[in-house]
Scaffold this active site. Structure first.
Site, PDB file in Angstrom:
ATOM      1  N   LYS A  28       0.864  -1.194   0.000  1.00  0.00           N
ATOM      2  CA  LYS A  28       0.000   0.000   0.000  1.00  0.00           C
ATOM      3  C   LYS A  28       0.886   1.223   0.000  1.00  0.00           C
ATOM      4  CE  LYS A  28      -4.452   0.910   0.191  1.00  0.00           C
ATOM      5  NZ  LYS A  28      -5.517   0.068  -0.391  1.00  0.00           N
TER       6      LYS A  28
ATOM      7  N   GLY B 159     -22.243   5.721   2.393  1.00  0.00           N
ATOM      8  CA  GLY B 159     -21.156   6.104   1.484  1.00  0.00           C
ATOM      9  C   GLY B 159     -21.573   5.905   0.048  1.00  0.00           C
TER      10      GLY B 159
ATOM     11  N   GLY C 120     -20.431   6.751  -2.735  1.00  0.00           N
ATOM     12  CA  GLY C 120     -19.322   7.142  -3.610  1.00  0.00           C
ATOM     13  C   GLY C 120     -19.127   6.066  -4.657  1.00  0.00           C
ATOM     14  N   ASN C 121     -17.898   5.835  -5.056  1.00  0.00           N
ATOM     15  CA  ASN C 121     -17.622   4.871  -6.113  1.00  0.00           C
ATOM     16  C   ASN C 121     -18.142   3.476  -5.735  1.00  0.00           C
ATOM     17  OD1 ASN C 121     -16.519   3.826  -8.462  1.00  0.00           O
ATOM     18  ND2 ASN C 121     -14.543   3.452  -7.510  1.00  0.00           N
ATOM     19  N   ALA C 122     -17.657   2.940  -4.625  1.00  0.00           N
ATOM     20  CA  ALA C 122     -18.035   1.574  -4.245  1.00  0.00           C
ATOM     21  C   ALA C 122     -19.522   1.505  -3.874  1.00  0.00           C
ATOM     22  CB  ALA C 122     -17.158   1.100  -3.088  1.00  0.00           C
ATOM     23  N   GLY C 123     -20.000   2.440  -3.056  1.00  0.00           N
ATOM     24  CA  GLY C 123     -21.371   2.380  -2.543  1.00  0.00           C
ATOM     25  C   GLY C 123     -22.422   2.602  -3.617  1.00  0.00           C
TER      26      GLY C 123
HETATM   27  P1  NAD Z   1     -15.322   7.535  -2.609  1.00  0.00           P
HETATM   28  O1  NAD Z   1     -14.552   8.691  -2.151  1.00  0.00           O
HETATM   29  O2  NAD Z   1     -15.726   7.417  -4.048  1.00  0.00           O
HETATM   30  O3  NAD Z   1     -16.690   7.409  -1.765  1.00  0.00           O
HETATM   31  C1  NAD Z   1     -16.780   7.584  -0.384  1.00  0.00           C
HETATM   32  C2  NAD Z   1     -18.185   8.117  -0.076  1.00  0.00           C
HETATM   33  O4  NAD Z   1     -18.352   8.164   1.339  1.00  0.00           O
HETATM   34  C3  NAD Z   1     -18.432   9.542  -0.579  1.00  0.00           C
HETATM   35  O5  NAD Z   1     -19.702   9.600  -1.205  1.00  0.00           O
HETATM   36  C4  NAD Z   1     -18.448  10.389   0.694  1.00  0.00           C
HETATM   37  O6  NAD Z   1     -19.295  11.502   0.581  1.00  0.00           O
HETATM   38  C5  NAD Z   1     -18.999   9.370   1.665  1.00  0.00           C
HETATM   39  N1  NAD Z   1     -18.762   9.697   3.069  1.00  0.00           N
HETATM   40  C6  NAD Z   1     -17.697  10.305   3.638  1.00  0.00           C
HETATM   41  N2  NAD Z   1     -17.909  10.455   4.956  1.00  0.00           N
HETATM   42  C7  NAD Z   1     -19.108   9.888   5.224  1.00  0.00           C
HETATM   43  C8  NAD Z   1     -19.865   9.704   6.395  1.00  0.00           C
HETATM   44  N3  NAD Z   1     -19.441  10.126   7.569  1.00  0.00           N
HETATM   45  N4  NAD Z   1     -21.062   9.063   6.294  1.00  0.00           N
HETATM   46  C9  NAD Z   1     -21.525   8.642   5.125  1.00  0.00           C
HETATM   47  N5  NAD Z   1     -20.842   8.787   3.975  1.00  0.00           N
HETATM   48  C10 NAD Z   1     -19.653   9.397   4.025  1.00  0.00           C
HETATM   49  O7  NAD Z   1     -14.483   6.244  -2.162  1.00  0.00           O
HETATM   50  P2  NAD Z   1     -14.637   4.738  -2.636  1.00  0.00           P
HETATM   51  O8  NAD Z   1     -13.647   4.442  -3.703  1.00  0.00           O
HETATM   52  O9  NAD Z   1     -16.060   4.419  -2.870  1.00  0.00           O
HETATM   53  O10 NAD Z   1     -14.114   3.987  -1.329  1.00  0.00           O
HETATM   54  C11 NAD Z   1     -14.907   3.860  -0.159  1.00  0.00           C
HETATM   55  C12 NAD Z   1     -14.283   2.818   0.743  1.00  0.00           C
HETATM   56  O11 NAD Z   1     -14.199   1.575   0.043  1.00  0.00           O
HETATM   57  C13 NAD Z   1     -12.847   3.138   1.212  1.00  0.00           C
HETATM   58  O12 NAD Z   1     -12.680   2.580   2.506  1.00  0.00           O
HETATM   59  C14 NAD Z   1     -11.986   2.360   0.240  1.00  0.00           C
HETATM   60  O13 NAD Z   1     -10.717   2.046   0.772  1.00  0.00           O
HETATM   61  C15 NAD Z   1     -12.852   1.111   0.079  1.00  0.00           C
HETATM   62  N6  NAD Z   1     -12.538   0.376  -1.133  1.00  0.00           N
HETATM   63  C16 NAD Z   1     -12.817   0.920  -2.360  1.00  0.00           C
HETATM   64  C17 NAD Z   1     -12.473   0.201  -3.485  1.00  0.00           C
HETATM   65  C18 NAD Z   1     -12.800   0.736  -4.859  1.00  0.00           C
HETATM   66  O14 NAD Z   1     -12.541   0.018  -5.836  1.00  0.00           O
HETATM   67  N7  NAD Z   1     -13.362   1.928  -4.988  1.00  0.00           N
HETATM   68  C19 NAD Z   1     -11.841  -1.053  -3.385  1.00  0.00           C
HETATM   69  C20 NAD Z   1     -11.595  -1.582  -2.112  1.00  0.00           C
HETATM   70  C21 NAD Z   1     -11.950  -0.851  -0.992  1.00  0.00           C
END
Ligand code: NAD
Length: 433
Positions: free
Chosen positions: A105, A219, A221-224
């Protein structure tokens, strides 16, 4: 909320698994200690002409099963402890889904939102130039990817910098690239799709049907957001979602958000609540979305739903709110959202926590597919990528449940045992322990 201690949390889970399988002291010590810790000061020019230095890290945890693999995050709270924890979890994650990669990482302690695009590019290039010149990054050695606040464009700059130093092309040195530079189809939603495949397998065992299954997503965001879209398309009732500005919940009469509409809304207005909510009150007439209620992010976590998908931050379910969690299943798409203290409470309450190192491993799996395609010069069709991902995730789920039943341990511990056993077997075969 209790202070974050990600590496300590990793050690707690590692030691519990190690005790269950009677791991030797030398094997445990090897897994407790990253193979390499690289630290630097990343120096780059600001638009003002001044130079700025920020701390940068790359931790390489274990390479017994293959080259180090893991993302690079740009965050003002990224520090060595967090990067060590995430690198260690990557080794286990790759082993749980049985792909031939180790764990690494990277991180830079910086708030990327404060930087102009030019500054972001110069910082990204400086970091990767350091890692290339030091012999850290390499297609057969250490292969980074995106993580928090790093994007396909940043991967493109890093690739370009690497190839400038080498003097020849080496697209497999980094994954999560734009498609035009050797990225893989399906990568953008692979984490969510992988988590969904695992959830489906879990639900098959319980006999629960999608149309009877309610889902809340922390969340968006991308994953959610991808997860919510996939679940909605498959007939699940997505009844609540949140982002950093707060949560929205659909009215019980609606039964489910139309997630595509929700995603379009978020895109247009920047957040789920747009500019139409203050505190916990929204102007629903102006929102013109659907009948929605608002609630705080904390309240969303405590909803009585079948599936709570955690896709935002680490440590959000902790000792102090664990007793209030009512979901039946927690799917960890984020890394480390449930602390070890809360895990014990979930276990006692009979809540299934499908752990991060399985639930979100779809991302690294398709990153591995990208690396394979780059090394073989091939380009796979999207259906082929997703079909292969399904096989990997479903087989891993079966292996994981077999371990859980064999040792009669918690979901978290089962995933750790599975990962640890596979890494230790590789280390023994190499004669390193
Ligand atoms: P992202 O930045 O696209 O999305 C994160 C979301 O969480 C945003 O919409 C943000 O507004 C929201 N958020 C922040 N604080 C918050 C809170 N207090 N309550 C509710 N929502 C809140 O990031 P992502 O890529 O979706 O990653 C999210 C998590 O998933 C991270 O822990 C990341 O390490 C993990 N992850 C992502 C991937 C991937 O492929 N994207 C892969 C493995 C793990």
């Amino acid at each position: 909320m209790t202070a974050k201690k990600p590496f300590e949390n990793f050690l707690i889970n590692l030691r519990a698994a190690s005790k269950t399988i009677g791991l030797s002291d030398s094997a445990l010590k090897a897994l407790e200690t990253p193979e390499h810790i690289h630290e630097t000061e990343v120096e780059f020019k600001l638009d003002s002409g001044e130079m700025r230095k920020v701390p940068g890290y790359r931790v390489e945890h274990n390479s017994a099963r293959g080259p180090y693999k893991g993302g690079i995050r740009f965050h003002h709270e990224a520090d060595l402890d967090e990067v060590k924890a995430l690198a260690s979890l990557m080794s286990l994650k790759c082993a749980v889904v049985n792909i031939p990669m180790g764990g690494g990482k990277g991180g830079i302690t910086v708030n990327p939102k404060e930087l102009s695009e030019g500054e972001l590019e110069r910082m990204s290039r400086a970091y990767f130039r350091w890692g290339t010149e030091e012999g850290i990054f390499g297609v057969n050695r250490d292969v980074p990817a995106p993580d928090v606040y790093t994007t396909p464009q940043i991967m493109a700059w890093m690739l370009d910098e690497h190839e400038k130093v080498l003097g020849y092309l080496s697209p497999g040195v980094i994954t999560g690239k734009p498609l035009e530079l050797g990225g893989s189809l399906g990568r953008s939603y692979a984490t969510s799709q992988g988590g969904f495949f695992v959830l489906q397998k879990y639900l098959e065992r319980t006999g629960k049907k999608p149309e009877d299954t309610t889902v809340a997503v922390q969340g968006f965001g991308n994953a959610g957001a991808y997860f919510a879209e996939i679940a909605h398309k498959a007939g699940f009732k997505v009844i609540a979602a949140s982002d950093s500005k707060g949560a929205i919940v659909c009215d019980s009469e609606t039964g489910s958000f139309d997630v595509e509409q929700l995603s379009a809304w978020k895109k247009e207005h920047g957040s789920l609540r747009g500019n139409f909510c203050e505190g916990d009150t929204c102007d629903l007439e102006k929102m013109k979305l659907e009948s929605v209620k608002t609630m705080s992010n904390e309240e969303l976590l405590e909803l009585d739903v079948d599936v709570l998908c955690l896709a935002a931050l680490d440590g959000v379910v902790h000792e102090e709110n664990a007793d209030n969690i009512k979901a039946k299943i927690i799917l960890e798409l984020a890394n480390g959202p449930v602390t070890p203290e809360a895990d014990a409470i979930m276990e006692a309450k009979g809540i299934a926590v499908i752990p991060d190192i399985l639930a979100n491993a779809g991302g690294v799996t398709v990153s591995y597919f990208e690396w394979v395609q780059n090394r073989s010069g091939d380009v796979w069709a999207e259906d082929y990528v997703i079909g292969k991902l399904k096989t990997v995730m479903e087989n891993s789920f079966t292996d994981f449940m077999n371990v859980k039943e064999q040792y009669n341990v918690s979901y978290r511990e089962a995933a750790f045992v599975l990962g640890v056993e596979r890494i230790v077997t590789a280390m023994k075969l190499r004669g390193t322990i």
